[in-house]
Design a protein around this motif. Structure first.
Motif, PDB file in Angstrom:
ATOM      1  N   HIS A   1      -7.714   0.031  -1.816  1.00 25.12           N
ATOM      2  CA  HIS A   1      -6.724   1.081  -1.618  1.00 25.12           C
ATOM      3  C   HIS A   1      -5.842   1.231  -2.866  1.00 25.12           C
ATOM      4  N   ALA A   2      -5.405   0.107  -3.430  1.00 23.97           N
ATOM      5  CA  ALA A   2      -4.551   0.136  -4.613  1.00 23.97           C
ATOM      6  C   ALA A   2      -5.280   0.744  -5.807  1.00 23.97           C
TER       7      ALA A   2
ATOM      8  N   SER B   1       0.826  -1.213   0.000  1.00 19.19           N
ATOM      9  CA  SER B   1       0.000   0.000   0.000  1.00 19.19           C
ATOM     10  C   SER B   1       0.858   1.260   0.000  1.00 19.19           C
TER      11      SER B   1
ATOM     12  N   PHE C   1      -6.684  -4.080   0.569  1.00 21.75           N
ATOM     13  CA  PHE C   1      -5.573  -3.688  -0.294  1.00 21.75           C
ATOM     14  C   PHE C   1      -6.048  -3.381  -1.703  1.00 21.75           C
TER      15      PHE C   1
END
Length: 280
Positions: free
Chosen positions: A102-103, A30, A99
């Motif tokens: 967020h990515a 992240s 993740f």
């Protein structure tokens, strides 16, 4: 760590170790998105950054987010996975889900920067990247029309895997053509390399603890992402530290100040010498 040692772990201990690996790789992967965003902001430019890399990133993480969402929340997909894998449960964890969201968000921000900041006249998505995008979208339409929801979601995981396998190639080629890594953050690579190792370790650990090592292949996107990250990151590390060591970047704020005879002082050892502004 051997499988014999892992077999001796109690279920709570094994789960705790898996969780620790998962969240550590989540943090590493992240955080790896931020150095490139910060570098683009400081340079007010995306020169040296492959547009194809950005396109593959956005597209791939969109597919990955949908895949993880479906496998984490859908009871029917979970049951279908268990039927196809001898009763074993999916290895998608909450850290995988978080993740991917967020990515995707940070990939979109980096992609948006390519429209806002300066880029060279030759920087654009290639015919290969556009063909990959439209071809896989056509495949998704066909799979969704003639197959089950489970297969459609699984198809997205292979699209993401494909993006992960090819997205670094344009950047590596661009670095080779320019004989430089300026504009491409090495901190991104170091963190990505760390995340790839930890992600791979967690996947193998979960499979061993479940009693079915082959189950690691039941999440091919995570397995492939880890291997792809490790392999290409090694290429970028060699490019940056061995092949192309000229770090001079006239677009960087600190370098411009130094050329004007006003070296900045941030009161830290990291910025106490001339070379410290040439680490990207």
């Amino acid at each position: 760590m051997t499988s014999g040692y892992l077999d001796s772990l109690s279920p709570p201990a094994g789960e705790a170790l898996s969780t620790a690996l998962g969240w550590t790789y989540f943090v590493a992967w992240s955080v790896s998105f931020y150095p490139q965003i910060i570098l683009n902001y400081r340079r007010k430019s995306v020169e040296g950054l492959s547009i194809d890399f950005l396109v593959y990133n956005v597209y791939g993480f969109a597919c990955y987010a949908i895949f993880n969402t479906a496998f984490y929340f859908s009871k029917s997909i979970g049951e279908e996975y268990a039927r196809r894998n001898d009763g074993h449960q999916s290895l998608v964890r909450f850290n995988d889900l978080f993740f991917s969201y967020h990515a995707l968000a940070l990939s979109l921000i980096t992609f948006a920067q390519s429209f806002h900041y300066t880029r060279s006249a030759t920087q654009a998505s290639s015919l290969i990247a556009r063909t990959f995008f439209y071809f896989t979208l056509a495949g998704l339409a066909l799979v969704s029309m003639f197959s089950s929801v489970y297969n459609t979601v699984y198809y997205l995981s292979f699209v993401k895997l494909g993006c992960s396998m090819v997205k670094y190639v344009p950047q590596a080629w661009l670095n080779y053509r320019r004989k430089s890594t300026i504009g491409w953050s090495i901190h991104n690579i170091i963190l990505d390399f760390t995340g790839g190792l930890l992600s791979f370790a967690q996947l193998v650990l979960d499979a061993i603890l479940s009693g079915n090592v082959a189950e690691a292949l039941g999440n091919p996107v995570k397995f492939g992402m880890g291997l792809a990250s490790i392999g290409f990151d090694l290429v970028f590390l060699v490019q940056h530290y061995v092949l192309y060591t000229d770090r001079y970047d006239p677009l960087k704020f600190e370098t411009r100040l130094r050329r004007q005879g006003s070296p900045p002082s941030y009161g830290s050892a990291e910025n106490s010498d001339a070379d410290s502004v040439q680490t990207y």
